[in-house]
Design a protein around this motif. Structure first.
Motif, PDB file in Angstrom:
ATOM      1  N   GLU A  54       0.830  -1.208   0.000  1.00 18.77           N
ATOM      2  CA  GLU A  54       0.000   0.000   0.000  1.00 18.77           C
ATOM      3  C   GLU A  54       0.869   1.265   0.000  1.00 18.77           C
ATOM      4  OE1 GLU A  54      -2.714  -0.323   3.259  1.00 18.77           O
ATOM      5  OE2 GLU A  54      -3.733  -2.081   2.448  1.00 18.77           O
ATOM      6  N   VAL A  55       1.938   1.221  -0.801  1.00 22.45           N
ATOM      7  CA  VAL A  55       2.885   2.329  -0.921  1.00 22.45           C
ATOM      8  C   VAL A  55       3.299   2.453  -2.381  1.00 22.45           C
ATOM      9  CG1 VAL A  55       5.222   3.129  -0.341  1.00 22.45           C
ATOM     10  CG2 VAL A  55       3.798   2.101   1.434  1.00 22.45           C
ATOM     11  N   GLU A  56       3.430   3.691  -2.878  1.00 23.73           N
ATOM     12  CA  GLU A  56       3.919   3.900  -4.239  1.00 23.73           C
ATOM     13  C   GLU A  56       5.453   3.893  -4.206  1.00 23.73           C
ATOM     14  OE1 GLU A  56       2.896   6.784  -7.992  1.00 23.73           O
ATOM     15  OE2 GLU A  56       3.211   7.741  -6.052  1.00 23.73           O
ATOM     16  N   LEU A  57       6.040   2.921  -4.910  1.00 27.35           N
ATOM     17  CA  LEU A  57       7.494   2.759  -4.901  1.00 27.35           C
ATOM     18  C   LEU A  57       8.160   3.422  -6.100  1.00 27.35           C
ATOM     19  CD1 LEU A  57       7.570  -1.003  -3.866  1.00 27.35           C
ATOM     20  CD2 LEU A  57       8.063   0.955  -2.392  1.00 27.35           C
ATOM     21  N   PHE A  58       7.426   3.566  -7.198  1.00 21.05           N
ATOM     22  CA  PHE A  58       8.003   4.102  -8.432  1.00 21.05           C
ATOM     23  C   PHE A  58       7.173   5.267  -8.967  1.00 21.05           C
ATOM     24  CE2 PHE A  58       9.428  -0.339  -8.492  1.00 21.05           C
ATOM     25  CZ  PHE A  58      10.787  -0.185  -8.738  1.00 21.05           C
ATOM     26  N   ILE A  59       7.862   6.166  -9.636  1.00 19.75           N
ATOM     27  CA  ILE A  59       7.209   7.181 -10.460  1.00 19.75           C
ATOM     28  C   ILE A  59       7.411   6.761 -11.908  1.00 19.75           C
ATOM     29  CG2 ILE A  59       7.209   9.601 -11.172  1.00 19.75           C
ATOM     30  CD1 ILE A  59       8.313  10.268  -8.365  1.00 19.75           C
ATOM     31  N   ARG A  60       6.354   6.503 -12.609  1.00 15.47           N
ATOM     32  CA  ARG A  60       6.437   5.984 -13.968  1.00 15.47           C
ATOM     33  C   ARG A  60       6.411   7.137 -14.962  1.00 15.47           C
ATOM     34  NH1 ARG A  60       4.385   2.606 -10.420  1.00 15.47           N
ATOM     35  NH2 ARG A  60       4.635   0.332 -10.666  1.00 15.47           N
ATOM     36  N   GLU A  61       7.425   7.176 -15.817  1.00 12.25           N
ATOM     37  CA  GLU A  61       7.548   8.253 -16.799  1.00 12.25           C
ATOM     38  C   GLU A  61       7.835   7.648 -18.170  1.00 12.25           C
ATOM     39  OE1 GLU A  61      10.784  10.337 -14.940  1.00 12.25           O
ATOM     40  OE2 GLU A  61       9.439  11.769 -13.960  1.00 12.25           O
ATOM     41  N   ARG A  62       6.808   7.554 -18.999  1.00  9.02           N
ATOM     42  CA  ARG A  62       6.942   6.991 -20.340  1.00  9.02           C
ATOM     43  C   ARG A  62       7.597   5.608 -20.284  1.00  9.02           C
ATOM     44  NH1 ARG A  62       8.825  12.452 -23.714  1.00  9.02           N
ATOM     45  NH2 ARG A  62       6.992  13.707 -23.154  1.00  9.02           N
ATOM     46  N   GLN A  63       8.843   5.504 -20.827  1.00 11.97           N
ATOM     47  CA  GLN A  63       9.479   4.200 -20.900  1.00 11.97           C
ATOM     48  C   GLN A  63      10.407   3.923 -19.708  1.00 11.97           C
ATOM     49  OE1 GLN A  63       8.599   2.065 -23.367  1.00 11.97           O
ATOM     50  NE2 GLN A  63       7.173   3.706 -23.920  1.00 11.97           N
ATOM     51  N   THR A  64      10.475   4.844 -18.777  1.00  7.09           N
ATOM     52  CA  THR A  64      11.368   4.654 -17.631  1.00  7.09           C
ATOM     53  C   THR A  64      10.602   4.750 -16.323  1.00  7.09           C
ATOM     54  OG1 THR A  64      11.893   7.011 -17.476  1.00  7.09           O
ATOM     55  CG2 THR A  64      13.299   5.657 -18.911  1.00  7.09           C
ATOM     56  N   VAL A  65      11.258   4.318 -15.276  1.00  7.08           N
ATOM     57  CA  VAL A  65      10.699   4.436 -13.929  1.00  7.08           C
ATOM     58  C   VAL A  65      11.793   4.973 -13.016  1.00  7.08           C
ATOM     59  CG1 VAL A  65       8.996   2.593 -14.165  1.00  7.08           C
ATOM     60  CG2 VAL A  65      11.310   2.045 -13.366  1.00  7.08           C
ATOM     61  N   ARG A  66      11.396   5.701 -12.004  1.00 10.53           N
ATOM     62  CA  ARG A  66      12.357   6.121 -10.981  1.00 10.53           C
ATOM     63  C   ARG A  66      11.714   5.964  -9.616  1.00 10.53           C
ATOM     64  NH1 ARG A  66      11.562  11.602  -9.505  1.00 10.53           N
ATOM     65  NH2 ARG A  66      10.079  12.706 -10.874  1.00 10.53           N
ATOM     66  N   LEU A  67      12.564   5.706  -8.643  1.00  6.39           N
ATOM     67  CA  LEU A  67      12.080   5.425  -7.299  1.00  6.39           C
ATOM     68  C   LEU A  67      11.549   6.683  -6.613  1.00  6.39           C
ATOM     69  CD1 LEU A  67      15.025   3.165  -6.133  1.00  6.39           C
ATOM     70  CD2 LEU A  67      12.662   2.395  -6.400  1.00  6.39           C
ATOM     71  N   THR A  68      10.511   6.493  -5.840  1.00  6.26           N
ATOM     72  CA  THR A  68      10.081   7.547  -4.934  1.00  6.26           C
ATOM     73  C   THR A  68      11.069   7.588  -3.770  1.00  6.26           C
ATOM     74  OG1 THR A  68       8.694   6.038  -3.654  1.00  6.26           O
ATOM     75  CG2 THR A  68       7.665   7.156  -5.543  1.00  6.26           C
ATOM     76  N   SER A  69      10.954   8.566  -2.905  1.00  2.45           N
ATOM     77  CA  SER A  69      11.883   8.655  -1.767  1.00  2.45           C
ATOM     78  C   SER A  69      11.759   7.430  -0.856  1.00  2.45           C
ATOM     79  CB  SER A  69      11.642   9.943  -0.980  1.00  2.45           C
ATOM     80  OG  SER A  69      10.306  10.000  -0.505  1.00  2.45           O
TER      81      SER A  69
END
Length: 302
Positions: A54-69
């Protein structure tokens, strides 16, 4: 894991491996290639993990992903946990009928004193494998996959038990050429020469001068993190080093090093074997502890 902890806080290893690979590569496609899965399979696993926690781990941006804090923090802990699981599994595979002892050692003590004696222990305990890693300072057993450590200092290590191994006598040592150059006769003569220091024992020279009733002088010379390199510098004629006699017996016997002046000093600290309390009965550790305490018995007060 506490049996009362909800199972949703224990994701599957496969999901965690996919999360670690995605976090490290910054790409579900690259993670899928590494794990030999499809990109959609990795994507599904990440959604499962986020829903489970129940936590967002990634920020999804088009073809890539990056971790949230929070994802970055979670990734570091998961990476360490997976490494511990992998190491434990490898050790079990390598030695299924015995056991593995992961031991932290002081570099010079480990290479010059312990290593030459280990064959005797291993011959008497053929099912045990010992993995050695060097450490120069305190660490937390809870955060490192180590069963025990060789410690020099006071008998203090939070959350751990210890057994006394041996005392230590240090002596000013230098090359024969440096001794001839300075013509050392009394303790105070050493104040004229370059004094080599060990970073973890920065006040050792002050103590030595005090013991021999000589006003201390700020050490003016090179600083090292290990006795082995300090000994090599002394052999090269770069100065006088205050070295444990039991670690330089070969150099003294061959006269690569000589006593700059024959005024030893008993170190107030001692060598100890240290282990976390919960590992006290671990068979490889118990066997090694019994052997090591017996091996060092003659040196306990020398």
């Amino acid at each position: 894991m506490n049996p009362q902890t909800p199972r949703r806080f224990l994701p599957s290893t496969a999901v965690l491996a996919a999360f670690e690979a995605t976090a490290r590569t910054g790409s579900m496609t690259l993670a899928a290639r590494e794990l030999r899965l499809t990109q959609s399979a990795v994507s599904r696993q990440m959604k499962i993990l986020e829903e489970q926690l129940e936590v967002e781990l990634f920020i999804r941006e088009r073809q890539t992903v990056r971790l949230t804090s929070v994802g970055e923090s979670y990734a570091r802990e998961i990476r360490d946990a997976l490494h511990k699981i992998s190491t434990a599994s490898f050790n079990l595979h390598a030695n299924p009928s015995g056991g593995t002892l992961n031991l932290a050692i002081l570099p010079t003590f480990g290479t010059r004193w312990l290593a030459p004696r280990l064959p005797r222990f291993l011959a008497a305990n053929s099912g045990i494998t010992i993995n050695l890693t060097t450490r120069l300072s305190y660490f937390d057993f809870r955060s490192e996959s180590l069963d025990a450590a060789i410690h020099f200092g006071q008998p203090e290590w939070p959350g751990a038990e210890m057994a006394l191994l041996r005392s230590e006598q240090v002596v000013p040592a230098c090359s024969p050429g440096l001794k001839r150059q300075y013509g050392f006769r009394v303790a105070g003569d050493l104040r004229k020469a370059p004094l080599l220091s060990i970073s973890t024992r920065f006040h050792a020279w002050d103590r030595w001068f005090s013991v021999h009733d000589v006003p201390a002088r700020t050490a003016q010379g090179m600083v090292f993190d290990q006795f082995a390199t300090a000994a090599q510098a002394a052999i090269a004629g770069l100065g006088v080093a205050l070295l444990p006699t039991f670690l330089i017996q070969d150099e003294l016997a061959s006269r690569k090093l000589v006593r700059a002046i024959n005024l030893p000093m008993e170190s107030p600290e001692r060598y100890y074997l240290v282990w976390p309390s919960e590992r006290a009965k671990y068979p490889p550790l118990a066997a090694f502890r019994e052997w090591l305490v017996a091996e060092t018995a003659p040196d306990r007060s020398s």
